[in-house]
Design an enzyme around this catalytic site. Structure first.
Site, PDB file in Angstrom:
ATOM      1  N   THR A 104      51.312  38.922  32.111  1.00  0.00           N
ATOM      2  CA  THR A 104      52.037  40.168  31.847  1.00  0.00           C
ATOM      3  C   THR A 104      52.986  40.024  30.648  1.00  0.00           C
ATOM      4  O   THR A 104      53.495  41.018  30.141  1.00  0.00           O
ATOM      5  CB  THR A 104      52.857  40.627  33.070  1.00  0.00           C
ATOM      6  N   GLY A 110      50.227  35.204  35.399  1.00  0.00           N
ATOM      7  CA  GLY A 110      51.636  34.870  35.472  1.00  0.00           C
ATOM      8  C   GLY A 110      52.403  35.754  34.505  1.00  0.00           C
ATOM      9  O   GLY A 110      51.816  36.627  33.858  1.00  0.00           O
ATOM     10  N   HIS A 111      53.708  35.495  34.397  1.00  0.00           N
ATOM     11  CA  HIS A 111      54.538  36.348  33.549  1.00  0.00           C
ATOM     12  C   HIS A 111      54.925  35.667  32.238  1.00  0.00           C
ATOM     13  O   HIS A 111      55.882  36.050  31.592  1.00  0.00           O
ATOM     14  CB  HIS A 111      55.783  36.813  34.313  1.00  0.00           C
ATOM     15  N   GLY A 112      54.201  34.605  31.873  1.00  0.00           N
ATOM     16  CA  GLY A 112      54.443  33.966  30.598  1.00  0.00           C
ATOM     17  C   GLY A 112      55.456  32.843  30.679  1.00  0.00           C
ATOM     18  O   GLY A 112      55.845  32.404  31.763  1.00  0.00           O
ATOM     19  N   ASP A 167      54.656  34.956  38.883  1.00  0.00           N
ATOM     20  CA  ASP A 167      55.865  35.258  38.103  1.00  0.00           C
ATOM     21  C   ASP A 167      55.862  34.355  36.866  1.00  0.00           C
ATOM     22  O   ASP A 167      54.787  33.954  36.432  1.00  0.00           O
ATOM     23  CB  ASP A 167      57.117  35.088  38.993  1.00  0.00           C
TER      24      ASP A 167
END
Ligand code: NAG
Ligand code: NAG
Ligand code: NAG
Ligand code: NAG
Ligand code: NAG
Ligand code: NAG
Ligand code: NAG
Ligand code: NAG
Ligand code: NAG
Ligand code: NAG
Ligand code: NAG
Ligand code: NAG
Length: 405
Positions: A273, A242-244, A220
């Site tokens: 992402t 990860g999601h940044g 995440d």
């Protein structure tokens, strides 16, 4: 008589002086969890030994150390290490390995954190040589379980954490709230990219936090900066998968939330992402302002630059909180999505958005990338892909005044 007086003088005046020196010298006591009955065999529960050792460490004046020695594997099932402490600084040396049990073996009463620190000022943790294994795989399937965090800090001012290696958390690896003045350095976080909600570091209601020189691979947000936070810096972070690095989400459930003064600098996003992200929910109020993402390297990142005011709903006309004074400067590298820049603002819009010195190309050679803007106002210089923002027609201060009324 003369001698007796001299003697009394010495006894009366010198000892206090010696006493102070003596106590300073002995105050840096070390408390080893082994001396409190920890087994360190990775099988028997060492939770009680840790809590007992903590109590003595915390009760000691000066700068005591809690030692988790090398070569031991310490099984914990959820512990709370509470202050306030008599110690001005508590040091923790994590040289051994801490492991979490499988899902069903966590203490039923405290399942929200593997290790919680609360109300401890001047805490300093050094994890050189040690590690914490969250054993989270048995939790990842159960999205709706109240999944625990590995390390939680609340109401801890003047906090230093360095050289920590944390793997496979059931949910977020580190959560920080109501802390002021904290530095995290050389933190290594590893969980699979497809492990749900395993945020790297979550920060909320905190101030003056620096996270530097760290590697975060997770499922995440590598770092999420949420409501009530200001003066938060992240530098030298290698994020991905990860999601940044995200501001938000803010304003969910129609809440009032604010984030300001955030500097994200010299970070990389690899196979993430998202990259630099601000997400706000429709119906919320407050603001996200004075946020800078600078010197960012992108390697196959999806949505490298994204402001999304429709998070998580895609389909709303409700206005969201005010986003302004956001700078994206010095971005390099490749995007895994065609849309490299997304500025999706709800009315009345985002103001003073600055895009400068940006060069993003597709990770598939020859494929074009684009920029999509809705209601974003500001300036664009030296930016590929090109974006056309409207120049500000309303000053942010005008908006703040309006929203403050
Ligand atoms: C106690 O610890 C402090 C800070 O860690 C250090 O400056 C001081 O020298 C130590 N005192 C002794 C006697 O080791
Ligand atoms: C602080 O020290 C006093 C005196 O030794 C002791 O009674 C008390 O329990 C200590 N406080 C904490 C939080 O450990
Ligand atoms: C970690 O989880 C695995 C199964 O998911 C289990 O076999 C192992 O015993 C667990 N480790 C500990 C220390 O409980
Ligand atoms: C960073 O932390 C790891 C433990 O996670 C340690 O082994 C390493 O020596 C640290 N690096 C530096 C430069 O201190
Ligand atoms: C972190 O600890 C794990 C063992 O739990 C080890 O395999 C890994 O190499 C360590 N990572 C770093 C960066 O020290
Ligand atoms: C945080 O650090 C600043 C600057 O050193 C200091 O003024 C402030 O009192 C500190 N805050 C807390 C809660 O310790
Ligand atoms: C990117 O991340 C996904 C999800 O974790 C993973 O399956 C894939 O192998 C990664 N790709 C690369 C090139 O690292
Ligand atoms: C964050 O970075 C800004 C700009 O470089 C700097 O002024 C500020 O002191 C830094 N704050 C922290 C907590 O590191
Ligand atoms: C950027 O971050 C990397 C990784 O922590 C570090 O090695 C490097 O020195 C940093 N560069 C600058 C200019 O700060
Ligand atoms: C926030 O950004 C605005 C516009 O760039 C600037 O005028 C203001 O000084 C900034 N505030 C702080 C506290 O830096
Ligand atoms: C962007 O690329 C140029 C040329 O390869 C390099 O000199 C520069 O350091 C890069 N900047 C960032 C932020 O990665
Ligand atoms: C999206 O908005 C349209 C028009 O307002 C509405 O008909 C539709 O039901 C909405 N869809 C969702 C998923 O909310």
């Amino acid at each position: 008589m003369q001698r007796l007086i001299t003697c009394l003088l010495i006894l009366g005046f010198v000892p206090p002086c010696l006493c102070v020196r003596w106590s300073v010298r002995t105050q840096n006591k070390t408390y080893n969890v082994i001396d409190y009955g920890a087994h360190g065999d990775g099988k028997l529960d060492d939770s009680r030994a840790f809590v007992s050792a903590w109590k003595d460490t915390c009760a000691t004046q000066g700068r005591p150390t809690l030692l988790i020695p090398q070569n031991g594997v310490f099984l914990l099932k959820g512990i709370a290490l509470n202050g306030p402490c008599n110690a001005t600084n508590v040091n923790i040396k994590l040289q051994g390995k801490i492991v979490a049990p499988t899902k069903d073996e966590w203490l039923k009463v405290i399942t929200s954190n593997l290790i919680l620190f609360s109300n401890v000022n001047g805490l300093s943790i050094d994890g050189s040589g040690g590690s914490i294994e969250g054993n989270g795989s048995s939790w990842w399937q159960c999205i709706s379980c109240g999944r625990p965090t590995i390390l939680r800090f609340k109401f801890c001012n003047d906090l230093t954490a360095r050289n920590l290696n944390i793997t496979n958390s059931p949910k977020a690896h580190i959560r920080i709230n109501n802390c002021e003045n904290a530095t995290f350095s050389n933190i290594s976080i590893h969980s699979p990219g497809d492990s749900a909600n395993t945020d790297g570091i979550d920060i909320f209601t905190s101030k003056n936090i620096l996270i530097q020189d760290s590697t975060i691979h997770c499922g995440d947000d590598c770092i999420a900066i949420s409501g009530g936070s200001s003066h938060i810096n992240a530098t030298g972070i290698a994020c991905g998968p990860g999601h940044g690095i995200s501001i938000g989400s803010l304003g969910r459930d129609e809440s009032y939330e604010t984030v300001e003064e955030v500097y994200v600098k010299n970070c990389s996003f690899t196979n993430t992402t998202n990259g630099a992200r601000i997400k706000t929910a429709p119906g919320g109020s407050g603001y996200a302002r004075n946020i800078t993402f600078e010197d960012i390297t992108l390697m196959q990142a999806q949505n490298p630059i994204i402001i999304d005011q429709y998070y998580p709903k895609k389909n709303s006309t409700t206005k969201a909180l005010n986003v302004s004074d956001v700078t994206f400067r010095g971005f390099n590298g490749t995007s895994a999505t065609d849309e490299a820049i997304t500025l999706n603002c709800s009315l009345p819009g985002c103001f003073n958005i600055v895009l400068d010195d940006i060069d993003i190309v597709s990770s598939e050679s020859g494929k074009p990338v684009s920029c999509s803007c809705n209601n974003a106002h500001g300036t664009v210089t030296s930016t590929h892909p090109n974006c056309s923002l409207s120049s500000s027609i309303m000053s942010p201060s005008h908006i703040y005044k309006k929203s403050n009324m």
